[in-house]
Write a protein that holds these residues in place. Structure first.
Motif, PDB file in Angstrom:
ATOM      1  N   MET A 128       0.831  -1.206   0.000  1.00 13.29           N
ATOM      2  CA  MET A 128       0.000   0.000   0.000  1.00 13.29           C
ATOM      3  C   MET A 128       0.868   1.261   0.000  1.00 13.29           C
ATOM      4  O   MET A 128       0.620   2.222  -0.716  1.00 13.29           O
ATOM      5  N   GLU A 129       1.929   1.227   0.832  1.00 12.35           N
ATOM      6  CA  GLU A 129       2.802   2.396   0.938  1.00 12.35           C
ATOM      7  C   GLU A 129       3.505   2.671  -0.386  1.00 12.35           C
ATOM      8  O   GLU A 129       3.650   3.814  -0.802  1.00 12.35           O
ATOM      9  N   LYS A 130       3.932   1.585  -1.064  1.00 13.42           N
ATOM     10  CA  LYS A 130       4.588   1.756  -2.362  1.00 13.42           C
ATOM     11  C   LYS A 130       3.618   2.325  -3.392  1.00 13.42           C
ATOM     12  O   LYS A 130       3.983   3.150  -4.231  1.00 13.42           O
ATOM     13  N   THR A 131       2.368   1.889  -3.317  1.00 12.76           N
ATOM     14  CA  THR A 131       1.356   2.401  -4.239  1.00 12.76           C
ATOM     15  C   THR A 131       1.179   3.901  -4.069  1.00 12.76           C
ATOM     16  O   THR A 131       1.094   4.663  -5.039  1.00 12.76           O
ATOM     17  N   LEU A 132       1.135   4.345  -2.825  1.00 12.39           N
ATOM     18  CA  LEU A 132       0.940   5.770  -2.542  1.00 12.39           C
ATOM     19  C   LEU A 132       2.165   6.602  -2.890  1.00 12.39           C
ATOM     20  O   LEU A 132       2.080   7.822  -2.947  1.00 12.39           O
ATOM     21  N   GLN A 133       3.318   5.944  -3.094  1.00 13.31           N
ATOM     22  CA  GLN A 133       4.512   6.671  -3.507  1.00 13.31           C
ATOM     23  C   GLN A 133       4.645   6.723  -5.031  1.00 13.31           C
ATOM     24  O   GLN A 133       5.498   7.424  -5.555  1.00 13.31           O
ATOM     25  N   ASN A 134       3.791   5.994  -5.718  1.00 14.62           N
ATOM     26  CA  ASN A 134       3.810   5.997  -7.175  1.00 14.62           C
ATOM     27  C   ASN A 134       3.374   7.367  -7.687  1.00 14.62           C
ATOM     28  O   ASN A 134       2.294   7.855  -7.339  1.00 14.62           O
ATOM     29  N   PRO A 135       4.198   8.032  -8.519  1.00 19.42           N
ATOM     30  CA  PRO A 135       3.838   9.400  -8.961  1.00 19.42           C
ATOM     31  C   PRO A 135       2.529   9.465  -9.736  1.00 19.42           C
ATOM     32  O   PRO A 135       1.813  10.468  -9.666  1.00 19.42           O
ATOM     33  N   TRP A 136       2.207   8.397 -10.481  1.00 18.38           N
ATOM     34  CA  TRP A 136       0.958   8.397 -11.230  1.00 18.38           C
ATOM     35  C   TRP A 136      -0.243   8.331 -10.291  1.00 18.38           C
ATOM     36  O   TRP A 136      -1.256   9.001 -10.519  1.00 18.38           O
ATOM     37  N   VAL A 137      -0.109   7.543  -9.239  1.00 20.23           N
ATOM     38  CA  VAL A 137      -1.179   7.462  -8.239  1.00 20.23           C
ATOM     39  C   VAL A 137      -1.327   8.798  -7.521  1.00 20.23           C
ATOM     40  O   VAL A 137      -2.446   9.284  -7.299  1.00 20.23           O
ATOM     41  N   LEU A 138      -0.202   9.417  -7.167  1.00 23.57           N
ATOM     42  CA  LEU A 138      -0.244  10.715  -6.490  1.00 23.57           C
ATOM     43  C   LEU A 138      -0.878  11.780  -7.379  1.00 23.57           C
ATOM     44  O   LEU A 138      -1.673  12.611  -6.912  1.00 23.57           O
ATOM     45  N   SER A 139      -0.523  11.761  -8.647  1.00 21.84           N
ATOM     46  CA  SER A 139      -1.087  12.729  -9.594  1.00 21.84           C
ATOM     47  C   SER A 139      -2.599  12.573  -9.704  1.00 21.84           C
ATOM     48  O   SER A 139      -3.349  13.561  -9.642  1.00 21.84           O
ATOM     49  N   LEU A 140      -3.029  11.340  -9.875  1.00 20.45           N
ATOM     50  CA  LEU A 140      -4.471  11.083  -9.975  1.00 20.45           C
ATOM     51  C   LEU A 140      -5.175  11.438  -8.683  1.00 20.45           C
ATOM     52  O   LEU A 140      -6.295  11.981  -8.698  1.00 20.45           O
TER      53      LEU A 140
ATOM     54  N   LEU B 130       0.450  15.947  -5.789  1.00 22.85           N
ATOM     55  CA  LEU B 130       1.115  16.313  -7.039  1.00 22.85           C
ATOM     56  C   LEU B 130       2.478  16.937  -6.760  1.00 22.85           C
ATOM     57  O   LEU B 130       3.479  16.599  -7.411  1.00 22.85           O
ATOM     58  N   PHE B 131       2.540  17.837  -5.785  1.00 25.43           N
ATOM     59  CA  PHE B 131       3.821  18.453  -5.426  1.00 25.43           C
ATOM     60  C   PHE B 131       4.812  17.402  -4.916  1.00 25.43           C
ATOM     61  O   PHE B 131       5.998  17.460  -5.221  1.00 25.43           O
ATOM     62  N   TYR B 132       4.291  16.436  -4.179  1.00 29.88           N
ATOM     63  CA  TYR B 132       5.178  15.410  -3.635  1.00 29.88           C
ATOM     64  C   TYR B 132       5.690  14.502  -4.749  1.00 29.88           C
ATOM     65  O   TYR B 132       6.854  14.067  -4.731  1.00 29.88           O
ATOM     66  N   ALA B 133       4.848  14.222  -5.742  1.00 26.27           N
ATOM     67  CA  ALA B 133       5.279  13.422  -6.890  1.00 26.27           C
ATOM     68  C   ALA B 133       6.403  14.128  -7.645  1.00 26.27           C
ATOM     69  O   ALA B 133       7.417  13.515  -8.015  1.00 26.27           O
ATOM     70  N   GLU B 134       6.233  15.437  -7.856  1.00 25.69           N
ATOM     71  CA  GLU B 134       7.264  16.219  -8.550  1.00 25.69           C
ATOM     72  C   GLU B 134       8.551  16.240  -7.720  1.00 25.69           C
ATOM     73  O   GLU B 134       9.656  16.082  -8.264  1.00 25.69           O
ATOM     74  N   PHE B 135       8.436  16.410  -6.420  1.00 26.09           N
ATOM     75  CA  PHE B 135       9.593  16.457  -5.523  1.00 26.09           C
ATOM     76  C   PHE B 135      10.371  15.142  -5.583  1.00 26.09           C
ATOM     77  O   PHE B 135      11.604  15.139  -5.679  1.00 26.09           O
ATOM     78  N   SER B 136       9.662  14.034  -5.558  1.00 24.74           N
ATOM     79  CA  SER B 136      10.309  12.722  -5.590  1.00 24.74           C
ATOM     80  C   SER B 136      11.061  12.508  -6.894  1.00 24.74           C
ATOM     81  O   SER B 136      12.197  12.009  -6.908  1.00 24.74           O
ATOM     82  N   LEU B 137      10.443  12.901  -8.010  1.00 21.55           N
ATOM     83  CA  LEU B 137      11.103  12.773  -9.306  1.00 21.55           C
ATOM     84  C   LEU B 137      12.344  13.663  -9.377  1.00 21.55           C
ATOM     85  O   LEU B 137      13.392  13.257  -9.899  1.00 21.55           O
ATOM     86  N   ARG B 138      12.217  14.865  -8.862  1.00 21.88           N
ATOM     87  CA  ARG B 138      13.333  15.815  -8.907  1.00 21.88           C
ATOM     88  C   ARG B 138      14.517  15.329  -8.075  1.00 21.88           C
ATOM     89  O   ARG B 138      15.673  15.635  -8.372  1.00 21.88           O
TER      90      ARG B 138
END
Length: 533
Positions: A1-13, A39-47
């Motif tokens: 579950m935690e990995k799913t919530l860290q997925n940028p696509w899931v965070l974006s949606l 969304l901000f967290y997804a961008e932060f993780s990618l960066r």
């Protein structure tokens, strides 16, 4: 579950869904205070993990914003399939480009600089969306509280941009501290963030509730009737002679009129036989109106009409004038009429037009390239002529009423123009039948509450097919009709002449945001050049 919530696509949606679940009239606005965070967290993780991620960040942002736009404004499809897809896809594109700009800045500057840049950029974008030719401010963030007027009584000082600032500041605060506490346990994050988040949300609401309880509705009252004829705008409305329409409206009025009734309000373009105004002026329909007023001398009619005027001298044409044939041009009007026992019409031309339906954006550029690509929703499909001044109608005893036509009620600072011209209450005349029985007409109603709070003016709203209503100075809907019924509503409006802070100073928050955005942009450009050198 935690990995799913860290997925940028899931965070974006998730961000897109939280934004949509906040929106009137089926949503709950508390979600919006954390809606941007995933969304901000997804961008932060990618960066943090990769260098060349611009395209992916843009796609993630587009997914967020297209989800939000589609879920909240899909009902535009009932008016125009093309219009719906254009509004959803293009608006999401613009929003995603803002986020991409934030990403570019965040890669090179501190979180405080980049987040402040995004806040000023978004507010400036919302202001731009209120003034350019492709204007579509329906999803400006401050509109989200339209169903909860008790939460935003301070809009009389800030307008909806106060709400936008509140929402963005809260989201950015949460994201900022989450990134600083990214290695802390969930318990530590909750202990440090939750109390502050609660205060950020609760304090403005508590202040608003106090204003709500202490505010006293001002002004003497006037008795008003609003008419809801429930006419099919695609066929019946334009196929019915104005004489028949007028006769029907006056019959509806007779069902509720009293000796104290002073204003009788009918919807936008309710008189829609689309004839030149001088023809209407000499028509049997106009004669019926005059006869009714002579029988009810206190009665004053504020009705909408679809009309036009021929022009025979090219020097009298404007960019909105439509070519008819050699030597003849025509101006079309979506117009509000006001007539009382003085028997002289007062007129106002709708001046905030629906994009692609009532005006062709950047007509001087696009018309030579594309021709007339207006969308046909019944009646004319040519550009309407507008006016610069926010005219108010003056009643027999000097009462001032604002004739706000349909889409104009979406624009806060625009409506203050009527109040600055001494309008004592607001009359909104609209036609909400285009969107069928969807969220569209319900969302449109919520704007009446926002305008009531900003200006502290009562609202009498007459809608064909949609929802007619009376709204008080606190933004409360006092009485309302149901969708899709032919009915009449009698109520009272208070006459207020006091100017609110927002009426006097308008969208000052947006202007300040634009100023600081300019300074930040200059700082970013200069700093980047220094780094390159």
């Amino acid at each position: 579950m935690e990995k799913t919530l860290q997925n940028p696509w899931v965070l974006s949606l998730l961000s897109g869904l939280l934004l949509a679940l906040s929106w009137p009239t089926y949503g709950f606005p508390l979600f919006i205070f954390i809606a941007f965070v995933p969304l901000f967290y997804a961008e932060f993780s990618l960066r943090q993990t990769a260098t060349k991620v611009k395209f992916k960040v843009w796609i993630l942002a587009y997914l967020t914003f297209v989800t939000w736009n589609a879920i909240t404004t899909w009902w535009l499809y009932y008016a125009s399939g093309f219009g719906m897809f254009f509004a959803v896809l293009v608006n999401a594109l613009l929003m995603s480009l803002l986020f991409l700009l934030y990403h570019v800045v965040a890669k090179k500057f501190s979180p405080k600089i980049s987040l402040l840049f995004f806040l000023c950029l978004w507010i400036s974008f919302e202001k731009f969306h209120l003034i350019w030719d492709f204007s579509w401010p329906w999803l400006n963030l401050g509109n989200v509280f339209g169903d909860y007027p008790k939460w935003i009584q301070w809009y009389e000082y800030t307008g909806t941009f106060g709400g936008t600032l509140w929402i963005l500041a809260t989201n950015l605060f949460v994201f900022y501290w989450l990134t600083h506490l990214q290695h802390a346990s969930f318990k530590t994050k909750a202990r440090k963030l939750l109390p502050q988040l609660i205060l950020l949300i609760a304090i403005p609401i508590i202040v608003s509730l106090w204003i709500y309880q202490t505010y006293e509705i001002k002004g003497k009252t006037k008795e008003v009737i609003v008419l809801q004829p429930n006419v099919d705008p695609y066929t019946e409305k334009y196929d019915t002679p104005n004489f028949v329409t007028t006769k029907g409206l006056l019959a509806q009025t007779d069902s509720l009129i009293t000796p104290n009734t002073e204003f009788i309000i009918a919807p936008e373009t309710v008189l829609a036989e689309s004839v030149p105004f001088d023809v209407f002026y000499n028509s049997p329909g106009h004669a019926l109106m005059k006869n009714y007023i002579q029988s009810h001398p206190r009665a004053q009619l504020l009705w909408g009409i679809d009309t036009y005027h021929f022009i025979y001298d090219k020097s009298d044409t404007t960019i909105a004038s439509n070519y008819f044939r050699d030597g003849i041009w025509v101006n079309f009007y979506n117009e509000a009429l006001f007539i009382n026992k003085n028997l002289l019409f007062q007129q106002y031309y709708k001046s905030k037009l629906v994009v692609g339906i009532e005006n062709l954006p950047y007509k001087s550029i696009l018309e030579p390239l594309l021709g007339n690509v207006m969308l046909d929703l019944g009646g004319t499909i040519s550009t309407k002529t507008t006016q610069k001044e926010r005219s108010v109608f003056t009643g027999i005893d000097g009462t001032k009423v604002a004739p706000i036509i349909c889409y104009e009620s979406v624009y806060g600072e625009y409506v203050t123009g009527y109040v600055k011209n001494n309008a004592q209450f607001l009359a909104i005349i609209t036609n909400d039948a285009w969107w069928n029985e969807t969220q569209g007409h319900k969302q449109h109603l919520t704007f009446a509450s926002l305008r009531a709070i900003e200006t502290r003016r009562d609202v009498a709203r007459s809608a064909n097919t949609g929802i007619s209503a009376f709204v008080n100075q606190k933004g409360d809907i006092v009485s309302r009709t149901k969708y899709g019924e032919k009915t009449t509503l009698l109520g009272h409006v208070h006459l207020n002449s006091k100017m609110t802070f927002y009426v006097l100073f308008g969208d000052y928050i947006a202007y300040l945001a634009g100023f600081f955005l300019s300074l930040l942009t200059l700082y970013i450009v200069v700093s980047k050049r220094k780094v390159v050198q």
